[in-house]
Design a protein around this motif. Structure first.
Motif, PDB file in Angstrom:
ATOM      1  N   ILE A 190      -1.901  -7.866  -4.351  1.00 47.03           N
ATOM      2  CA  ILE A 190      -2.683  -6.744  -4.204  1.00 47.03           C
ATOM      3  C   ILE A 190      -1.969  -5.265  -3.893  1.00 47.03           C
ATOM      4  O   ILE A 190      -0.703  -5.199  -3.385  1.00 47.03           O
ATOM      5  CB  ILE A 190      -3.413  -6.848  -2.816  1.00 47.03           C
ATOM      6  CG1 ILE A 190      -4.398  -8.016  -2.686  1.00 47.03           C
ATOM      7  CG2 ILE A 190      -4.269  -5.635  -2.409  1.00 47.03           C
ATOM      8  CD1 ILE A 190      -4.783  -8.743  -1.553  1.00 47.03           C
ATOM      9  N   HIS A 191      -2.363  -4.306  -4.603  1.00 43.88           N
ATOM     10  CA  HIS A 191      -2.031  -2.946  -4.528  1.00 43.88           C
ATOM     11  C   HIS A 191      -3.019  -2.080  -4.043  1.00 43.88           C
ATOM     12  O   HIS A 191      -4.136  -2.249  -4.695  1.00 43.88           O
ATOM     13  CB  HIS A 191      -1.411  -2.523  -5.843  1.00 43.88           C
ATOM     14  CG  HIS A 191      -0.574  -1.173  -5.632  1.00 43.88           C
ATOM     15  ND1 HIS A 191      -0.939  -0.093  -4.977  1.00 43.88           N
ATOM     16  CD2 HIS A 191       0.623  -0.781  -6.187  1.00 43.88           C
ATOM     17  CE1 HIS A 191      -0.186   0.856  -4.912  1.00 43.88           C
ATOM     18  NE2 HIS A 191       0.737   0.673  -5.830  1.00 43.88           N
ATOM     19  N   GLY A 192      -2.764  -1.363  -2.796  1.00 43.48           N
ATOM     20  CA  GLY A 192      -4.194  -0.725  -2.309  1.00 43.48           C
ATOM     21  C   GLY A 192      -3.692   0.621  -1.756  1.00 43.48           C
ATOM     22  O   GLY A 192      -2.456   1.198  -2.239  1.00 43.48           O
TER      23      GLY A 192
ATOM     24  N   ILE B 196       0.906  -1.018   0.028  1.00 45.55           N
ATOM     25  CA  ILE B 196      -0.054  -0.003  -0.074  1.00 45.55           C
ATOM     26  C   ILE B 196       0.989   1.166  -0.062  1.00 45.55           C
ATOM     27  O   ILE B 196       1.939   1.310   0.559  1.00 45.55           O
ATOM     28  CB  ILE B 196      -1.283  -0.108   1.190  1.00 45.55           C
ATOM     29  CG1 ILE B 196      -0.349   0.050   2.444  1.00 45.55           C
ATOM     30  CG2 ILE B 196      -2.125  -1.177   1.166  1.00 45.55           C
ATOM     31  CD1 ILE B 196      -1.380   0.528   3.652  1.00 45.55           C
ATOM     32  N   CYS B 197       0.316   2.315  -0.626  1.00 44.29           N
ATOM     33  CA  CYS B 197       1.129   3.497  -0.625  1.00 44.29           C
ATOM     34  C   CYS B 197       0.995   4.025   0.745  1.00 44.29           C
ATOM     35  O   CYS B 197       0.116   4.198   1.311  1.00 44.29           O
ATOM     36  CB  CYS B 197       0.319   4.416  -1.655  1.00 44.29           C
ATOM     37  SG  CYS B 197       0.592   3.797  -3.494  1.00 44.29           S
ATOM     38  N   GLY B 198       2.284   4.452   1.064  1.00 42.46           N
ATOM     39  CA  GLY B 198       2.491   4.816   2.519  1.00 42.46           C
ATOM     40  C   GLY B 198       2.360   6.550   2.777  1.00 42.46           C
ATOM     41  O   GLY B 198       2.199   7.097   1.786  1.00 42.46           O
TER      42      GLY B 198
ATOM     43  N   ASN C 110      -0.413   6.509 -13.043  1.00 42.01           N
ATOM     44  CA  ASN C 110       1.088   6.722 -13.548  1.00 42.01           C
ATOM     45  C   ASN C 110       1.889   5.442 -13.017  1.00 42.01           C
ATOM     46  O   ASN C 110       3.005   5.365 -13.885  1.00 42.01           O
ATOM     47  CB  ASN C 110       1.548   8.109 -12.889  1.00 42.01           C
ATOM     48  CG  ASN C 110       0.701   9.173 -13.439  1.00 42.01           C
ATOM     49  OD1 ASN C 110       0.088   8.886 -14.631  1.00 42.01           O
ATOM     50  ND2 ASN C 110       0.845  10.305 -13.009  1.00 42.01           N
ATOM     51  N   GLU C 111       1.544   5.042 -11.934  1.00 43.23           N
ATOM     52  CA  GLU C 111       2.537   3.849 -11.305  1.00 43.23           C
ATOM     53  C   GLU C 111       2.433   2.710 -12.806  1.00 43.23           C
ATOM     54  O   GLU C 111       3.312   1.934 -12.917  1.00 43.23           O
ATOM     55  CB  GLU C 111       1.976   3.026 -10.178  1.00 43.23           C
ATOM     56  CG  GLU C 111       2.506   3.948  -8.940  1.00 43.23           C
ATOM     57  CD  GLU C 111       2.035   3.473  -7.711  1.00 43.23           C
ATOM     58  OE1 GLU C 111       1.652   2.074  -7.650  1.00 43.23           O
ATOM     59  OE2 GLU C 111       1.931   3.963  -6.486  1.00 43.23           O
ATOM     60  N   ILE C 112       1.226   2.616 -12.824  1.00 41.24           N
ATOM     61  CA  ILE C 112       0.764   1.429 -14.129  1.00 41.24           C
ATOM     62  C   ILE C 112       1.437   1.935 -15.403  1.00 41.24           C
ATOM     63  O   ILE C 112       2.172   0.655 -15.912  1.00 41.24           O
ATOM     64  CB  ILE C 112      -0.767   1.169 -14.089  1.00 41.24           C
ATOM     65  CG1 ILE C 112      -1.355   0.710 -12.872  1.00 41.24           C
ATOM     66  CG2 ILE C 112      -0.821   0.443 -15.211  1.00 41.24           C
ATOM     67  CD1 ILE C 112      -2.855   0.448 -12.704  1.00 41.24           C
TER      68      ILE C 112
HETATM   69 ZN   LIG Z   1       2.132   4.773  -4.716  1.00 44.35          ZN
END
Ligand SMILES: [Zn+2]
Length: 446
Positions: free
Chosen positions: A220-222, A26-28, A234-236
């Motif tokens: 999982i990306h959350g 997960i993005c922190g 943009n990450e993708i």
């Molecule tokens: Zn992120």
């Protein structure tokens, strides 16, 4: 188990990449101020996901980044007349302390931007070499025209975005939607790069860290809904170009928290910091409130809602402690559990709800059902084995929800008080019963 995947906009059966393992990221936090209760929502929700997978027997590799370089951090450092590192350290410590107070399981790893600078520069360099990015006067931009799937995650159409972006057009860009990978600057802390001194853009961080920590696609990306666009998009885009995949098999997004039906924000002055709140109310009641609404729906924080959660939490805690009192002897005798059908059915409903895209709202209803059932059992005086079964079920449920219910060892005085309270209730001596309840609550027994 079904998980709603933002990328495909449907519920999909969960299939891990590696058997019995879950790779979750997960993005922190950007560590420049105190985390508020809105920031705590993804933390608490993904903690439940983590715990549920643990309960099912999966090994969870759970990673979150720390954005310790950012304009906001630099501005805060200037404001407080300290270094960026000092700002980052202070607010990261606060974040970690809050997570601990909220009884969130720790992350396996928390990589920091400042510790991954070389990898980020190499990554941006490779994007430029392959023609996915271009440098202009010390800045580097990503060429979004190179990605056919751009807009897939957030459901946005490039043509519409372009119209909006043109208003604030940056003449240095080939396309107004191109995003910055490296920013030339002389303000605050900078790093040397093939394009001169500057800092990396935020969107590159997670792509680089995920690749470094997991060496490939994850399960999982959350993150919060607000990260869908542009951050996750943009990450993708970068990952599709460099790694040929969209980072994660399941993209999960947690809805916003509102305060009295308003957006919570510093500028509106209606921000509640996590620590300030849980100094006043039980962290368990806060957790119960935060998980009472399905994670994809917005949640509204009001005094009334939190009071209600406190009352409900009190009931759960009392039932838990009553079961422990019943089992004092049973545990010593190592009594065997005896299945209670009504409770087994409620546990089934509880897991069914979580298997359906983590429907915590329905799962809580089953938890209340168990509380009710236990109270019935108390009146009917069942076997110690049945109490033990109820206790084990309640323990599983509270583990998954992350409630901190450490078994309380009662003193003989507390046990006597409790027995007197039960006797008073039985004799319908309500004045006495109320007085005893107050004393027991003051002692934190019930
Ligand atoms: Zn992120």
């Amino acid at each position: 188990m079904l998980i709603y995947n933002t990328y495909t906009r449907q519920k999909e059966e969960f299939k891990p990449i590696e058997e019995n393992k879950v790779k979750m990221y997960i993005c922190g936090p950007t560590v420049y101020n105190y985390v508020h209760i809105g920031n705590a929502r993804p933390v608490l929700f993904f903690d439940l996901v983590h715990r549920y997978f643990n309960y099912l027997g999966y090994e969870v590799d759970y990673v979150s980044n720390v954005t310790d370089v950012d304009d906001k951090i630099i501005n805060r450092a200037i404001e407080e007349e300290v270094t960026e590192a000092e700002i980052a350290k202070k607010y990261l410590e606060y974040f970690l302390e809050c997570n601990q107070l909220l009884n969130a399981l720790p992350f396996n790893k928390m990589p920091k931007v400042t510790e991954n600078m070389e990898e980020m520069i190499d990554f941006i360099h490779a994007l430029v070499e392959r023609g996915y990015a271009y440098a202009v006067e010390g800045d580097v931009y990503f060429r979004i025209d190179k990605v056919r799937e751009y807009g897939q995650l957030s459901g946005k159409r490039i043509e519409e975005l372009e119209v909006g972006a043109r208003i604030a057009e940056d003449s240095k860009k080939e396309n107004p939607l191109d995003f910055v990978l490296w920013k030339k600057t002389d303000k605050g802390i900078t790093w040397d790069s093939p394009w001169g001194a500057g800092r990396p853009g935020w969107h590159t961080e997670c792509v680089v860290m995920i690749q470094k920590e997991f060496k490939g696609k994850i399960d999982i990306h959350g993150g919060g809904t607000d990260l869908q666009f542009p951050h996750h998009e943009n990450e993708i885009a970068q990952s599709l170009c460099m790694h040929g995949h969209s980072i994660a098999n399941y993209w999960m997004h947690v809805g916003r928290l509102g305060l009295n039906n308003e957006k919570m924000s510093k500028s509106l002055g209606n921000v509640i910091n996590v620590k300030d709140l849980i100094e006043k109310i039980d962290a368990n009641a806060f957790r119960l409130f935060m998980l009472s609404v399905h994670y994809r729906q917005p949640i509204n924080y009001t005094e009334e809602n939190i009071q209600l959660a406190m009352k409900e939490w009190q009931k759960i805690k009392t039932t838990f402690n009553q079961l422990h009192l019943k089992l004092d002897v049973a545990e010593a005798l190592d009594v065997k559990e005896e299945k209670v059908d009504a409770i087994a059915a409620l546990m089934q409903q509880f897991t069914d709800a979580l298997e359906d895209d983590f429907n915590t709202s329905n799962a809580i209803t089953s938890l209340y059902g168990v509380v009710k059932e236990v109270n019935k059992m108390m009146r009917a005086k069942v076997s110690e084995g049945a109490y033990k079964y109820a206790l084990m079920t309640l323990q599983n449920m509270t583990y998954i929800f992350g409630f901190d219910l450490k078994k309380k060892r009662l003193t003989s005085e507390e046990r006597d008080l409790f027995k007197s309270w039960e006797a008073a209730r039985k004799a319908k001596d309500f004045t006495q019963a109320d007085a005893l309840r107050e004393r027991l609550q003051a002692l934190n027994v019930i």
